[in-house]
Design a protein around this motif. Structure first.
Motif, PDB file in Angstrom:
ATOM      1  N   ALA A 111       0.812  -1.229   0.000  1.00 36.82           N
ATOM      2  CA  ALA A 111       0.000   0.000   0.000  1.00 36.82           C
ATOM      3  C   ALA A 111       0.837   1.267   0.000  1.00 36.82           C
ATOM      4  O   ALA A 111       0.508   2.234  -0.694  1.00 36.82           O
ATOM      5  CB  ALA A 111      -0.945  -0.002   1.212  1.00 36.82           C
ATOM      6  N   TYR A 112       1.912   1.306   0.777  1.00 36.23           N
ATOM      7  CA  TYR A 112       2.631   2.555   1.010  1.00 36.23           C
ATOM      8  C   TYR A 112       3.236   3.148  -0.255  1.00 36.23           C
ATOM      9  O   TYR A 112       3.348   4.375  -0.379  1.00 36.23           O
ATOM     10  CB  TYR A 112       3.729   2.348   2.051  1.00 36.23           C
ATOM     11  N   LEU A 115      -4.289   7.439  -0.069  1.00 37.57           N
ATOM     12  CA  LEU A 115      -3.819   7.102   1.267  1.00 37.57           C
ATOM     13  C   LEU A 115      -2.760   8.124   1.693  1.00 37.57           C
ATOM     14  O   LEU A 115      -1.970   8.583   0.866  1.00 37.57           O
ATOM     15  CB  LEU A 115      -3.224   5.688   1.294  1.00 37.57           C
ATOM     16  N   GLU A 128       0.591   9.934   3.397  1.00 38.29           N
ATOM     17  CA  GLU A 128       2.010   9.566   3.466  1.00 38.29           C
ATOM     18  C   GLU A 128       2.356   8.971   4.825  1.00 38.29           C
ATOM     19  O   GLU A 128       3.196   8.079   4.928  1.00 38.29           O
ATOM     20  CB  GLU A 128       2.855  10.813   3.191  1.00 38.29           C
ATOM     21  N   ASP A 129       1.711   9.447   5.885  1.00 40.64           N
ATOM     22  CA  ASP A 129       1.917   8.914   7.231  1.00 40.64           C
ATOM     23  C   ASP A 129       1.056   7.660   7.398  1.00 40.64           C
ATOM     24  O   ASP A 129      -0.107   7.727   7.787  1.00 40.64           O
ATOM     25  CB  ASP A 129       1.543   9.972   8.270  1.00 40.64           C
ATOM     26  N   HIS A 130       1.649   6.515   7.097  1.00 38.91           N
ATOM     27  CA  HIS A 130       0.850   5.279   7.107  1.00 38.91           C
ATOM     28  C   HIS A 130       0.521   4.802   8.514  1.00 38.91           C
ATOM     29  O   HIS A 130      -0.340   3.920   8.687  1.00 38.91           O
ATOM     30  CB  HIS A 130       1.567   4.174   6.320  1.00 38.91           C
ATOM     31  N   ASP A 131       1.170   5.365   9.540  1.00 35.09           N
ATOM     32  CA  ASP A 131       0.838   4.971  10.909  1.00 35.09           C
ATOM     33  C   ASP A 131      -0.561   5.426  11.312  1.00 35.09           C
ATOM     34  O   ASP A 131      -1.118   4.945  12.293  1.00 35.09           O
ATOM     35  CB  ASP A 131       1.847   5.570  11.892  1.00 35.09           C
ATOM     36  N   TYR A 155      -3.275   4.849   9.702  1.00 36.85           N
ATOM     37  CA  TYR A 155      -4.333   3.915   9.301  1.00 36.85           C
ATOM     38  C   TYR A 155      -3.906   2.451   9.277  1.00 36.85           C
ATOM     39  O   TYR A 155      -4.724   1.572   8.977  1.00 36.85           O
ATOM     40  CB  TYR A 155      -4.854   4.282   7.907  1.00 36.85           C
ATOM     41  N   SER A 156      -2.648   2.134   9.599  1.00 42.04           N
ATOM     42  CA  SER A 156      -2.200   0.748   9.485  1.00 42.04           C
ATOM     43  C   SER A 156      -1.100   0.453  10.488  1.00 42.04           C
ATOM     44  O   SER A 156      -0.498   1.350  11.081  1.00 42.04           O
ATOM     45  CB  SER A 156      -1.678   0.473   8.070  1.00 42.04           C
TER      46      SER A 156
END
Length: 527
Positions: A437-438, A445, A447-450, A452-453
């Motif tokens: 995903a990233y 989505l 850029e800060d994936h923290d 949502y995941s």
């Protein structure tokens, strides 16, 4: 008369003996050399079967042996074909002297490659538009080519012959949404049995009704090419045909486009194709080990257009990833709000869930480990997709709506439709590969994936025997609640493809976000 016989041998005899000794030595040497060479080749073949590096030009191809449901080979990162393409730096003298045993240098190249990917993503994010649904088109027009039917409608007509084990035609009904879920529907309005390969039909139907559509090519900023390339790939997969046959329609499309005035004006740079499969399915080359797919995106004339795909090739700047179609297609803002309230209040009985099947033929897959961990832990629910009907909305959404975390390991390719099914269910996805995903969806989505995941490196699971359920127990209830609220209220509306006749005023769906960003890019290109 005594005859004296000298013990001294004649020179000719000594020469003959020397030749014989040399002959025997050479024979032994040649024999041993052949054994050594054969043994060396066997070792190379063994290594090649599991991992190989090929240098072609300024590209390092790192190949892994595995398999997939519709492919005979699988790539861990960049695509589903066995070719993890790492562009090498031209100024660090890597070239053909790069060897896989030199881990330091190889790691440096991987780091450089990831840097290139992130730079591409930053460019894509710079095209994000602030436009809202209520704004006028203000000179930003979309021109839709009226392609001959063989490039789209006729391909839909061949649906019954594409996937032998499925009634694939039913999934293409309702302009790609599939059959509506009506009987005993506990989810609410707007739910369909949508297939993950239906993006081409969904986009085509929506763009025909878009308010910025123009019929004069001189008023357009972008040009949409409604070619159903994904269906073109599927129709040949289970047939024994040559590559020339597989590529026939792609070549016809390029020839057709080259005769159009807008194409000539900008060499296709303001043209857009929406392709309903992953990028690598359109990147078969003459050197490909697998006969799968077409060479559409490897054609020289296809390098300039923007390609919208459910999985992008991370090192191709004109590949843009968009969400996989989910089962939810709301018709109004109220449909979205009703679903948000439902899932934010859901009683999440399972701490962790995993819906999937093992990949026993994929050596690098961690699925078997996850299945074993999940099956032996009472806090984890496992939905076995080798026996359950995981292609039906009810089976999947029921599990995800009642789960805190949803495990999302790579499957047939790095990305998964299941990631988006979990997000629209308010289930926090647990990712094991950044390419899932990233590095895929910069428009949809953050850029800060923290936010949502949760990310757990697959190497830790495989090499260190990390227990995933125990690791997730370290995430506090407050953190889980914050992530879920962000997913439900901030992300969810932009991850679904609304109904073809939807009227959304408060929200932008995945289609609207994509089109608005394309229009911004087209306007910048024209100035």
């Amino acid at each position: 008369m005594a005859v004296s016989i000298s013990r001294r041998r004649s020179k000719p005899y000594r020469k003959q003996e020397a030749k014989q000794s040399y002959f025997h030595f050479s024979a032994i040497y040649n024999f041993l050399s052949r054994i050594s060479v054969a043994l060396f080749l066997l070792i190379l073949i063994y290594l090649w079967c599991s991992f190989s590096t090929i240098i072609t030009g300024n590209i390092v191809h790192v190949c892994f042996s595995s398999s997939r449901k519709l492919h005979s080979l699988y790539c861990l990162s960049a695509g589903t074909h066995p070719s993890f393409e790492i562009p090498t730096s031209t100024n660090n003298h890597i070239g053909s002297n790069l060897v896989t045993s030199n881990n330091g240098r190889y790691d440096e190249e991987v780091a450089n490659a990831v840097k290139v990917v992130e730079e591409h993503l930053q460019v894509h994010r710079s095209w994000r538009s602030n436009r809202t649904n209520a704004e006028s088109c203000s000179g930003e027009g979309i021109y839709v080519y009226d392609l001959p039917s063989k490039f789209n409608k006729d391909l839909v007509g061949q649906c019954s012959k594409m996937i032998p084990w499925q009634d694939f035609c039913s999934y293409l009904s309702n302009d790609g949404f599939g059959k509506a879920i009506i009987a005993n529907n506990k989810f609410g309005k707007g739910w369909y049995q949508t297939h993950q390969y239906s993006l081409e039909l969904i986009f085509h139907s929506r763009i025909l009704k878009h308010p910025c559509r123009v019929y004069n090519e001189n008023e357009a900023k972008i040009f949409y090419v409604p070619f159903y390339g994904g269906l073109d790939v599927l129709r040949w997969h289970f047939k024994n045909v040559s590559n020339d046959v597989k590529d026939g329609l792609s070549l016809e499309l390029v020839n057709w486009l080259q005769r159009q005035r807008p194409w000539k004006r900008n060499e296709g740079k303001d043209h857009v194709l929406v392709l309903g499969k992953i990028s690598w399915d359109f990147r078969r080359t003459n050197n490909s080990e697998s006969p799968w797919g077409t060479s559409l995106l490897e054609l020289e004339k296809m390098q300039n257009p923007i390609k919208i795909l459910i999985e992008r090739q991370p090192w191709h700047a004109n590949d843009i990833g968009v969400p996989h179609p989910t089962y939810f297609h709301p018709s109004s803002d109220n449909d979205i709000i009703s679903w948000q309230l439902k899932i934010i209040r859901s009683n999440r009985k399972s701490f962790v869930s995993f819906a999937g099947a093992a990949r026993s033929d994929a050596e690098d897959s961690i699925r078997r480990i996850l299945i074993d961990q999940c099956s032996s832990n009472g806090r984890c629910k496992f939905l076995n997709c080798s026996s359950a009907k995981c292609n039906e909305a009810e089976s999947i959404i029921d599990v995800f709506v009642e789960s805190e975390f949803c495990l999302q390991p790579p499957g047939d390719s790095p990305t998964r439709k299941s990631v988006f099914d979990s997000l629209i269910s308010g289930c926090i996805p647990v990712l094991f590969d950044p390419f899932t995903a990233y590095y895929q969806y910069p428009w949809h989505l953050p850029e800060d994936h923290d936010k949502y995941s949760v990310f757990i490196d697959k190497k830790e699971v495989k090499e260190k025997n990390l227990n995933v359920v125990e690791r997730l127990s370290n995430v506090s209830s407050r953190e889980r609640e914050n992530m879920r609220r962000y997913i439900v209220y901030e992300l969810l509306p932009g991850l679904v493809y609304a109904d073809h006749n939807a009227l959304l005023y408060k929200f932008q769906d995945a289609f609207a976000i994509t089109i608005n960003n394309l229009l911004l890019r087209g306007t910048r290109l024209a100035t």
